[in-house]
Design a protein around this motif. Structure first.
Motif, short mmCIF file in Angstrom:
data_model
loop_
_atom_site.label_atom_id
_atom_site.label_comp_id
_atom_site.label_asym_id
_atom_site.label_seq_id
_atom_site.Cartn_x
_atom_site.Cartn_y
_atom_site.Cartn_z
N LEU A 195 0.86 -1.18 0.00
CA LEU A 195 0.00 0.00 0.00
C LEU A 195 0.90 1.23 0.00
O LEU A 195 1.61 1.48 0.97
N VAL A 196 0.88 1.97 -1.09
CA VAL A 196 1.69 3.18 -1.23
C VAL A 196 0.80 4.37 -0.92
O VAL A 196 -0.19 4.61 -1.61
N LEU A 197 1.14 5.09 0.15
CA LEU A 197 0.26 6.14 0.67
C LEU A 197 0.74 7.51 0.22
O LEU A 197 1.94 7.77 0.15
N GLY A 233 -0.32 -7.82 -4.79
CA GLY A 233 -0.66 -6.61 -5.53
C GLY A 233 -0.11 -5.39 -4.84
O GLY A 233 0.33 -5.45 -3.68
N GLY A 234 -0.11 -4.31 -5.56
CA GLY A 234 0.30 -3.03 -5.00
C GLY A 234 -0.66 -1.95 -5.48
O GLY A 234 -1.10 -1.97 -6.64
N ARG A 235 -1.01 -1.03 -4.61
CA ARG A 235 -1.93 0.03 -5.00
C ARG A 235 -1.68 1.28 -4.19
O ARG A 235 -1.12 1.23 -3.08
N HIS A 236 -2.09 2.40 -4.76
CA HIS A 236 -1.99 3.67 -4.06
C HIS A 236 -3.24 3.89 -3.22
O HIS A 236 -4.35 3.55 -3.62
N VAL A 237 -3.02 4.44 -2.04
CA VAL A 237 -4.12 4.78 -1.14
C VAL A 237 -4.01 6.26 -0.83
O VAL A 237 -2.95 6.73 -0.38
#
Length: 409
Positions: A195-197, A233-237
């Motif tokens: 999770l990339v914040l 997975g990886g995603r922006h938050v």
């Protein structure tokens, strides 16, 4: 931790109630990360699927290696003293009738030695002469057992070849196949969700006013894979408490890895989101530069969270301090108490109280420190062979520094 905090995720409690290490020494934080993980379940998988995992059981030979006497060279298998009369040839994969004294057969490297053979005469050391009545005679000097790989030279059946806890490298796969294995007992890969914040992050194009490129989204996944993890997975938050809370709460991963939000800024919601999801901090801040506001927490259901600082080099420090030791523990890998030590080509100044992690290159004179080592910089790391561990107070040229390996591809 209160009962209410522990049960905010549908009644599932966090099983660990270990005391939180707050701002503790860097070595203690790494030990806490190792202690937090328990090896994941064992699976028996085909060799191709075992690559990158960790041996859950010792690797034991199912056969002698080699399984029979073999020729170590191209040439002739001979019986007794010469000269010898040639009597055919044997190739790899073939069997040959026993040789009588004074007989020889042409033989290829790796072929099974005929019964009765006493040695192998290398092709370049032998002289073949055609006989007038037909056939051929061979002359040369060969000692008993010369250029023969005897049965069981490498190992005997039932012998332990490798201990449990080692990563399954290509060489391990080759050894396992040679020793007769079709499947290996390995630990399940730990799963990771990244999770990339941060509202300020861009995934493409040039940085703009108040906006910067996300460097950690590309940097971390291959590093995690090299450590044996499976990235779900990886995603922006975005900088939103509810979004972050729900992302942590509903992640199926063994390890939720976040970047940014670990400090106490106006939109640093990680601590509050952790509390809201029933998490329990195990490490909250580490006496290390860069990267001191890093975080390790236990989550409901036996999961974990590692919070990395948002600055790239600081996040790398958090990865080697908390994330990698935890992943190794979950993978069942044997974790050494410290890395190897190497001499310094130049002095490395230290922080008065904290450990420093500094990018270095290996030179003929020893480890050379690299510039561009600020928390937000990656230029030094991109040229580095390793990270040097600099204790409080620093190290002089010629002293030895512990080194942490960087992944190589």
């Amino acid at each position: 931790m209160s009962q209410a905090a522990a049960e905010r995720t549908g009644g599932v409690r966090v099983t660990s109630v270990a005391a939180t290490l707050r701002g503790g020494p860097w070595p203690a934080a790494r030990r806490a990360a190792v202690a937090a993980g328990r090896p994941l379940p064992v699976e028996r998988v085909e060799l191709a699927a075992a690559a990158g995992r960790t041996l859950a059981e010792p690797l034991v030979a199912l056969t002698d290696l080699p399984a029979f006497d073999t020729s170590a060279m191209d040439g002739w298998a001979v019986a007794g003293p010469g000269p010898w009369r040639l009597a055919g040839r044997v190739l790899a994969g073939q069997e040959c009738a026993p040789l009588a004294d004074g007989a020889a057969v042409e033989i290829a490297t790796g072929a099974q030695l005929p019964p009765g053979a006493t040695g192998v005469l290398r092709r370049e050391h032998g002289t073949r002469t055609e006989l007038p009545g037909g056939g051929a005679e061979l002359r040369g000097a060969v000692l008993p057992g010369q250029d023969v790989r005897p049965r069981g030279q490498e190992c005997g059946s039932g012998e332990e070849l490798l201990p449990a806890g080692l990563p399954v490298t290509p060489a391990v796969l080759g050894l396992a196949a040679a020793a007769g294995h079709d499947r290996l007992a390995v630990h399940r890969r730990p799963t990771v969700e990244l999770l990339v914040l941060g509202d300020e992050l861009l995934t493409s194009g040039l940085p703009g006013p108040g906006r910067v490129r996300d460097a950690l989204g590309p940097l971390l996944p291959p590093w995690l894979a090299a450590a044996g993890a499976e990235l779900l997975g990886g995603r922006h938050v975005r900088d939103d408490f509810g979004l972050l809370r729900d992302a942590i709460r509903h992640s199926p991963a063994d390890l939720v890895l976040t970047t940014g939000g670990t400090a106490a800024g106006p939109v640093d919601f990680l601590h509050a989101a952790l509390e809201a999801t029933g998490g329990h901090p195990l490490v909250d801040g580490v006496a290390v530069r860069p990267g001191h506001p890093m975080l390790l927490a236990a989550l409901p259901g036996g999961r974990h969270l590692v919070g990395l600082p948002g600055n790239p080099l600081a996040a790398v420090a958090g990865t080697v301090t908390l994330a990698l030791p935890l992943l190794h523990a979950l993978s069942g890998r044997a974790v050494p108490p410290g890395g190897p030590a190497e001499p310094l080509a130049a002095a490395l100044p230290g922080h008065p109280r904290d450990t420093r992690l500094h990018p270095v290159r290996r030179t003929a004179a020893g480890l050379a420190p690299l510039p561009h080592d600020g928390p937000a910089m990656l230029r030094g790391l991109a040229r580095a062979d390793a990270l040097a561990v600099v204790p409080p107070g620093g190290l002089a040229a010629g002293e030895y520094a512990e080194v942490l390996a960087l992944p190589a591809f």
